[in-house]
Design a protein around this motif. Structure first.
Motif, short mmCIF file in Angstrom:
data_model
loop_
_atom_site.label_atom_id
_atom_site.label_comp_id
_atom_site.label_asym_id
_atom_site.label_seq_id
_atom_site.Cartn_x
_atom_site.Cartn_y
_atom_site.Cartn_z
N ASN A 180 17.07 -33.59 12.80
CA ASN A 180 16.34 -34.25 13.87
C ASN A 180 16.37 -33.44 15.18
OD1 ASN A 180 18.96 -34.61 14.59
ND2 ASN A 180 18.90 -36.84 14.68
N GLN A 188 6.35 -21.95 10.85
CA GLN A 188 5.66 -23.23 11.01
C GLN A 188 4.16 -23.11 10.71
OE1 GLN A 188 6.50 -25.10 14.73
NE2 GLN A 188 5.20 -26.86 14.32
N ASN A 225 13.03 -29.04 11.06
CA ASN A 225 12.52 -30.33 11.50
C ASN A 225 11.03 -30.26 11.79
OD1 ASN A 225 12.32 -32.99 12.49
ND2 ASN A 225 12.73 -32.30 14.56
N GLU A 226 10.60 -29.22 12.49
CA GLU A 226 9.19 -29.08 12.83
C GLU A 226 8.32 -28.97 11.58
OE1 GLU A 226 7.79 -29.37 15.84
OE2 GLU A 226 9.76 -29.71 16.74
N ALA A 256 15.90 -26.68 14.04
CA ALA A 256 14.68 -27.07 14.76
C ALA A 256 13.44 -26.69 13.96
CB ALA A 256 14.66 -26.42 16.14
N THR A 297 14.75 -30.87 17.76
CA THR A 297 13.39 -30.43 18.10
C THR A 297 13.45 -29.23 19.03
OG1 THR A 297 13.23 -31.83 20.05
CG2 THR A 297 12.58 -32.83 17.94
N TRP A 298 12.29 -28.64 19.28
CA TRP A 298 12.23 -27.50 20.20
C TRP A 298 12.71 -27.88 21.59
CZ3 TRP A 298 12.37 -23.53 17.48
CH2 TRP A 298 11.53 -23.27 16.41
N ASP A 299 12.50 -29.13 21.97
CA ASP A 299 12.93 -29.59 23.29
C ASP A 299 14.45 -29.57 23.45
OD1 ASP A 299 10.30 -29.99 24.04
OD2 ASP A 299 10.30 -32.08 23.39
N ASP A 300 15.17 -29.60 22.34
CA ASP A 300 16.63 -29.58 22.38
C ASP A 300 17.18 -28.17 22.63
OD1 ASP A 300 16.73 -32.31 21.82
OD2 ASP A 300 16.71 -31.95 19.66
N GLN A 332 7.69 -20.11 15.18
CA GLN A 332 6.49 -20.93 14.97
C GLN A 332 5.41 -20.13 14.28
OE1 GLN A 332 5.99 -22.09 19.08
NE2 GLN A 332 6.62 -24.19 18.65
N LYS A 339 11.54 -18.81 19.69
CA LYS A 339 10.88 -20.03 19.22
C LYS A 339 9.42 -19.74 18.85
CE LYS A 339 12.30 -22.64 22.79
NZ LYS A 339 12.52 -23.83 23.64
N GLN A 341 9.25 -30.29 8.70
CA GLN A 341 9.61 -31.43 7.86
C GLN A 341 10.07 -31.00 6.47
OE1 GLN A 341 9.82 -34.96 8.70
NE2 GLN A 341 10.12 -33.70 10.50
#
Length: 143
Positions: free
Chosen positions: A40, A61, A100-101, A97, A42-45, A57, A53, A103
């Motif tokens: 759980n 991603q 999570n992104e 992260a 996220t990139w914000d963390d 991506q 990052k 999934q």
């Protein structure tokens, strides 16, 4: 691995997607595969590391979310990502992260947990991790 899909379909009549996801998780736990999770984080963390990052991506991603675009332009997908650096620099945080992104399931493996002094045991530990990962993939692909 033999799976009776018709039997499963009869036994899960009326189940919704969340029910099937819970069934997969419970089956994995019953099989002794408790190291797998969709994190759980996220990139914000993650503070900073913007270039890293963005690179994750673009290489991971986007490939997961848009594989047809890679095929359209004749780009071959990456073979994997290797994180390296000193302890505490954010390698595991970045990996969780991106998992999570996208999934996807995430298995955290710490090197010292795999290493032993007995001949052949370290290799067996690595094989066990890969067996668990492939068991989850086979189980989840059924649904």
């Amino acid at each position: 691995m033999q799976v009776d899909l018709e039997g499963i379909a009869k036994d899960t009549r009326g189940y919704v997607g969340a029910d099937l996801a819970t069934l997969c998780t419970e089956a994995a736990l019953q099989a002794g595969i408790s190291v797998v999770e969709v994190p759980n984080v996220t990139w914000d963390d993650i503070g900073g590391l913007d270039n890293v990052k963005r690179e994750l991506q673009e290489t991971v991603q986007y490939l997961v979310e848009h594989p047809e675009k890679f095929e359209k332009f004749g780009m071959s997908p990456f073979e994997g990502v290797l994180f390296y650096g000193p302890p505490g620099c954010g390698k595991t945080l970045l990996a969780t992260a991106i998992a999570n992104e996208c999934q996807v399931n995430f298995i955290s493996v710490k090197g010292p947990e795999l290493l032993t002094m007995r001949f052949g045991e370290s290799e067996a530990n690595v094989c066990e991790i890969f067996d668990k990962a492939s068991s989850i993939c086979a189980l989840c692909s059924l649904f």
